[in-house]
Design a protein around this motif. Sequence first.
Motif, PDB file in Angstrom:
ATOM      1  N   GLY A  45       6.752   2.005   7.395  1.00  0.00           N
ATOM      2  CA  GLY A  45       7.324   1.624   6.109  1.00  0.00           C
ATOM      3  C   GLY A  45       8.707   2.210   5.968  1.00  0.00           C
ATOM      4  O   GLY A  45       9.073   3.164   6.673  1.00  0.00           O
ATOM      5  N   ALA A  47      -3.275  -2.231  -1.401  1.00  0.00           N
ATOM      6  CA  ALA A  47      -2.745  -3.527  -1.809  1.00  0.00           C
ATOM      7  C   ALA A  47      -3.904  -4.441  -2.225  1.00  0.00           C
ATOM      8  O   ALA A  47      -5.034  -4.276  -1.756  1.00  0.00           O
ATOM      9  CB  ALA A  47      -1.959  -4.152  -0.664  1.00  0.00           C
ATOM     10  N   GLN A  66       5.239   4.402   1.717  1.00  0.00           N
ATOM     11  CA  GLN A  66       4.975   3.096   1.118  1.00  0.00           C
ATOM     12  C   GLN A  66       5.086   2.063   2.223  1.00  0.00           C
ATOM     13  O   GLN A  66       6.084   2.020   2.945  1.00  0.00           O
ATOM     14  CB  GLN A  66       5.979   2.783   0.009  1.00  0.00           C
ATOM     15  N   SER A  67       4.036   1.249   2.401  1.00  0.00           N
ATOM     16  CA  SER A  67       3.979   0.371   3.565  1.00  0.00           C
ATOM     17  C   SER A  67       3.529  -1.036   3.197  1.00  0.00           C
ATOM     18  O   SER A  67       2.637  -1.210   2.364  1.00  0.00           O
ATOM     19  CB  SER A  67       3.024   0.950   4.618  1.00  0.00           C
ATOM     20  N   ALA A  68       4.132  -2.007   3.854  1.00  0.00           N
ATOM     21  CA  ALA A  68       3.712  -3.402   3.726  1.00  0.00           C
ATOM     22  C   ALA A  68       2.939  -3.863   4.949  1.00  0.00           C
ATOM     23  O   ALA A  68       2.504  -5.021   5.018  1.00  0.00           O
ATOM     24  CB  ALA A  68       4.931  -4.304   3.514  1.00  0.00           C
ATOM     25  N   VAL A  69       2.754  -2.950   5.925  1.00  0.00           N
ATOM     26  CA  VAL A  69       2.136  -3.363   7.188  1.00  0.00           C
ATOM     27  C   VAL A  69       0.872  -2.593   7.523  1.00  0.00           C
ATOM     28  O   VAL A  69       0.136  -2.987   8.435  1.00  0.00           O
ATOM     29  CB  VAL A  69       3.146  -3.216   8.353  1.00  0.00           C
ATOM     30  N   SER A  88       0.836  -1.190   0.000  1.00  0.00           N
ATOM     31  CA  SER A  88       0.000   0.000   0.000  1.00  0.00           C
ATOM     32  C   SER A  88       0.874   1.245   0.000  1.00  0.00           C
ATOM     33  O   SER A  88       2.041   1.197   0.395  1.00  0.00           O
ATOM     34  CB  SER A  88      -0.918   0.020   1.218  1.00  0.00           C
TER      35      SER A  88
END
Length: 216
Positions: free
Chosen positions: A42, A174, A63-66, A1
């Motif tokens: 991120g 995402a 920008q984040s993966a969590v 995301s």
Amino acid sequence: SAIEVFLQAGVDERPRTMLVEMLEQVLHKCAEQQLRTVEQLGYIVWCTSRFTYNTVGLRFIIQSAVASPTTLDERIEAFLETVPALLRDLSEVDFADYRQALVERKLEVDKKLRQETARYWHEMTPLQQYDFDRNERDAEAVRALTQPQLAAFWDATLSRASGVRRKASFQVFAPHLELPPPPDGVVCLDTIEAVQQFKKSLSAWPGVHEEGGGGD
């Protein structure tokens, strides 16, 4: 995301643009420390100024993966609430250092011919500003900035409490995340067609050359 939160400050002119760039100088490391290091949202966390045609503003990118974009927007807003205290508690020495760093950035000599060419060409098209001494004049405007002036600018223009803040939140979800319902009072544009129709409904800032050129 990913998310970009853009706070529009207005027409690109002095000293407004210099104030936005000073906010970038002061807040970049603070945002990185809080949102990336402390909250670990991120690895990519940016606070930069953004120029769109003849308007200027401040933007935050994560920008984040969590975390979902909804959460990222909430955390950016929480950070923005701390900005008045950050500006108030900034020492005179630190403010002077930030200001001098921006002056030096403005006066940095072009390292390549194409950089100089692009800088001059940008003054001619598409906005026809013809401010060929922009860097030197910007540096002089930066030298005149004061800490109370910067704090007052934030309160009057970019603070949520100002009542005149103009914010756009660009959110990329995402694939595994569902789109949440839009918050109350928020215009949600989730298709290209919706974006185009919304843009057609808005008025535009006047071009600088329509006001007689310059930047003062």
